[in-house]
Design a protein around this motif. Structure first.
Motif, short mmCIF file in Angstrom:
data_model
loop_
_atom_site.label_atom_id
_atom_site.label_comp_id
_atom_site.label_asym_id
_atom_site.label_seq_id
_atom_site.Cartn_x
_atom_site.Cartn_y
_atom_site.Cartn_z
N SER A 297 1.16 -1.22 0.00
CA SER A 297 0.02 0.00 -0.01
C SER A 297 0.84 1.31 -0.13
N MET A 298 2.07 1.17 0.68
CA MET A 298 2.94 2.24 0.77
C MET A 298 3.62 2.52 -0.75
N ALA A 299 3.74 1.45 -1.49
CA ALA A 299 4.20 1.64 -2.58
C ALA A 299 3.33 2.24 -3.76
N ASP A 300 1.84 2.08 -3.45
CA ASP A 300 0.93 2.95 -4.17
C ASP A 300 1.28 4.51 -4.15
N PHE A 301 2.03 4.87 -2.94
CA PHE A 301 2.11 6.30 -2.66
C PHE A 301 3.72 6.62 -2.78
N ASN A 302 4.23 5.57 -4.01
CA ASN A 302 5.49 5.79 -4.64
C ASN A 302 6.68 5.73 -3.45
N LEU A 303 6.38 4.88 -2.14
CA LEU A 303 7.46 4.45 -0.98
C LEU A 303 7.06 3.26 -0.58
N SER A 304 8.22 2.86 0.00
CA SER A 304 8.21 1.70 0.51
C SER A 304 9.16 1.65 1.75
N LEU A 305 8.95 0.62 2.59
CA LEU A 305 9.85 0.45 3.99
C LEU A 305 10.99 -0.37 3.68
N ASP A 306 12.23 -0.25 3.85
CA ASP A 306 13.09 -1.38 3.65
C ASP A 306 13.21 -2.15 4.87
N LEU A 307 12.64 -3.19 4.81
CA LEU A 307 12.34 -4.14 6.21
C LEU A 307 13.45 -4.75 6.32
N GLY A 308 14.37 -5.01 5.68
CA GLY A 308 15.75 -5.59 5.76
C GLY A 308 16.67 -4.71 6.42
N TYR A 309 16.45 -3.33 6.10
CA TYR A 309 17.30 -2.30 6.88
C TYR A 309 16.70 -2.14 8.26
N LEU A 310 15.50 -2.18 8.42
CA LEU A 310 15.01 -2.13 9.62
C LEU A 310 15.40 -3.36 10.74
N THR A 311 15.42 -4.37 10.00
CA THR A 311 15.74 -5.83 10.88
C THR A 311 17.19 -5.54 11.56
N LYS A 312 18.00 -4.94 10.60
CA LYS A 312 19.48 -4.84 11.06
C LYS A 312 19.62 -3.60 12.12
N ASN A 313 19.01 -2.47 11.57
CA ASN A 313 19.27 -1.22 12.44
C ASN A 313 18.42 -0.63 13.52
N ARG A 314 17.37 -1.23 13.89
CA ARG A 314 16.48 -1.04 14.99
C ARG A 314 17.15 -1.83 16.18
N THR A 315 16.78 -0.98 17.51
CA THR A 315 17.41 -1.73 18.58
C THR A 315 16.34 -2.55 19.02
N TYR A 316 16.80 -3.68 19.63
CA TYR A 316 15.93 -4.65 20.16
C TYR A 316 15.86 -4.60 21.51
N THR A 317 14.59 -4.70 22.06
CA THR A 317 14.18 -4.61 23.52
C THR A 317 14.19 -5.96 23.92
N PHE A 318 14.75 -6.23 25.26
CA PHE A 318 14.82 -7.39 25.68
C PHE A 318 13.57 -7.64 26.81
N PHE A 319 12.95 -8.70 26.75
CA PHE A 319 11.55 -8.74 27.62
C PHE A 319 11.75 -10.27 28.18
N PRO A 320 11.68 -10.54 29.25
CA PRO A 320 11.65 -11.67 29.70
C PRO A 320 10.36 -12.42 29.18
N PRO A 321 10.04 -13.65 29.13
CA PRO A 321 8.89 -14.54 28.42
C PRO A 321 7.77 -13.99 29.05
N GLU A 322 7.68 -13.71 30.25
CA GLU A 322 6.40 -13.44 30.91
C GLU A 322 5.79 -11.95 30.49
N TRP A 323 6.76 -11.10 30.34
CA TRP A 323 6.32 -9.91 29.88
C TRP A 323 5.86 -9.82 28.21
N VAL A 324 6.67 -10.77 27.69
CA VAL A 324 6.18 -10.95 26.45
C VAL A 324 4.87 -11.51 26.14
N ILE A 325 4.43 -12.45 27.16
CA ILE A 325 3.30 -13.11 26.95
C ILE A 325 2.13 -11.88 27.42
#
Ligand code: FE2
Ligand code: FE2
Length: 358
Positions: free
Chosen positions: A140-168
């Motif tokens: 849908s973003m491509a319909d507006f001449n844009l897209s998100l680089d999901l590969g870039y996001l995977t590598k460059n975003r910070t990951y927050t650690f949550f213990p399994p209970e918090w994840v649930i």
């Protein structure tokens, strides 16, 4: 004549690829957890319900749903600049949070393969759905001449650690709040088709059933772990996570009030309804829920949104780092103060009436 939008006024990484919005308190996060601890979880206490939910996920009811039908095959250049920018922001946010779910579920599925095959299978289905959702939003973003680089996001975003209970706790709530967010927009659009400026919203009815099933899976997982709903500590955590999800939702809706107004949705009514419904739904999983009928409940949540709005304005201002730092302190303190006021409101115990809760 309609002018082609060759250069959308949004920040781009390279041609046609949108730079991800700066991470703030409100941008969807990427999570990681203790995979070994999840693999060791004993789920036998609720095995039957889990198996039933996983069978539903396996059935893959939406496998033919995420298809860009003929309605999408047209130019969207007639959409006004204001609408387009607000909509791109919505698409980006939604795509990022769907993709964040995909990454976490995919990793869980991979890491649990050997020691917890049933959960691994379930997370595989969840990842399948979230990949479809994120992919559809990105197209849908491509319909507006844009897209998100999901590969870039995977590598460059910070990951927050949550213990399994918090994840649930948090994923359960975000799936259920996601369900209510999508279904309420869908119902509104069905009643007021004049606001349907792009066909994405028509897809929401079946789409949100995916989120509902994901929530049901997390509910079954949560109920398989008595320490997550039986102890007094679990009650304190449940109150905290309900509150955090509701505060974040209020801040997001108020910050993007313009977008909801474009859709013909009253931001305050929408926010209140999403929270009330999610809170009621949470009674099926949690030992208690919050009292949304307290006369100050929504007022305090909105005070948090107002302080947050000031924080964002301060962040965007030309002030120096030190000035910003000192001016942020009272704003953050006041958000914590209002959250505390809600936290201390007497919650509604639902475990005692479990059998009656539909
Ligand atoms: Fe999703
Ligand atoms: Fe989901």
């Amino acid at each position: 004549m309609i002018k082609a939008l060759e250069n959308p006024p949004v920040e781009k990484l390279k041609s046609g690829v949108k730079a991800p919005t700066q991470e703030t308190l409100l941008t969807p996060r990427f999570y990681t957890t203790d995979f070994a601890a999840v693999a060791k979880m004993d789920i036998s206490a609720n095995a039957e319900e889990l198996q039933a939910v996983i069978a539903e996920l396996k059935a893959d009811y939406n496998r033919h749903h995420f298809v860009r039908d003929a309605e999408f095959e047209q130019s969207w250049n007639h959409i006004s600049e204001e609408k387009r920018l607000a909509f791109i922001d919505f698409l980006e946010r939604s795509c990022t949070s769907e993709f964040s779910g995909f990454l976490l579920f995919k990793e869980l599925s991979r890491r649990l393969k050997e020691n917890s095959p049933l959960l691994s299978e379930a997370f595989g289905y969840l990842a399948r759905d979230e990949a479809r959702h994120a992919g559809f939003l990105n197209k849908s973003m491509a319909d507006f001449n844009l897209s998100l680089d999901l590969g870039y996001l995977t590598k460059n975003r910070t990951y927050t650690f949550f213990p399994p209970e918090w994840v649930i706790y948090t994923v359960y709530l975000s799936e259920k709040i996601g369900y209510w967010r999508y279904i309420l927009v869908y119902r509104h659009m069905a009643a007021h088709p004049e606001y349907q400026f792009y066909p994405l919203f028509r897809k929401f009815e079946s789409w949100c059933q995916d989120e509902n099933r994901h929530g049901d899976f997390f509910k079954a997982l949560l109920r398989s772990q008595p320490q997550l709903w039986k102890s007094w500590r679990s009650k304190l955590w449940v109150r905290f996570f309900l509150l955090s999800v509701f505060v974040t939702h209020t801040m997001t809706v108020f910050e993007r009030a313009e977008f909801y107004e474009i859709l013909g949705i009253h931001p305050r009514q929408y926010n209140n309804q999403v929270i009330e419904e999610t809170n009621k739904t949470a009674a099926r999983a949690f030992p208690l829920i919050l009292n949304t009928n307290h006369p100050y409940f929504f007022w305090y949540l909105e005070q948090c949104a107002i302080q947050n709005h000031k924080l964002i304005a301060l962040e965007k201002s030309q002030k120096g780092v030190i000035a910003k730092f000192f001016q942020k302190i009272p704003l953050i303190a006041s958000i914590i103060w209002y959250m505390l006021r809600v936290y201390l409101m007497k919650p509604i115990e639902v475990e005692v009436t479990r059998g009656e809760v539909k």
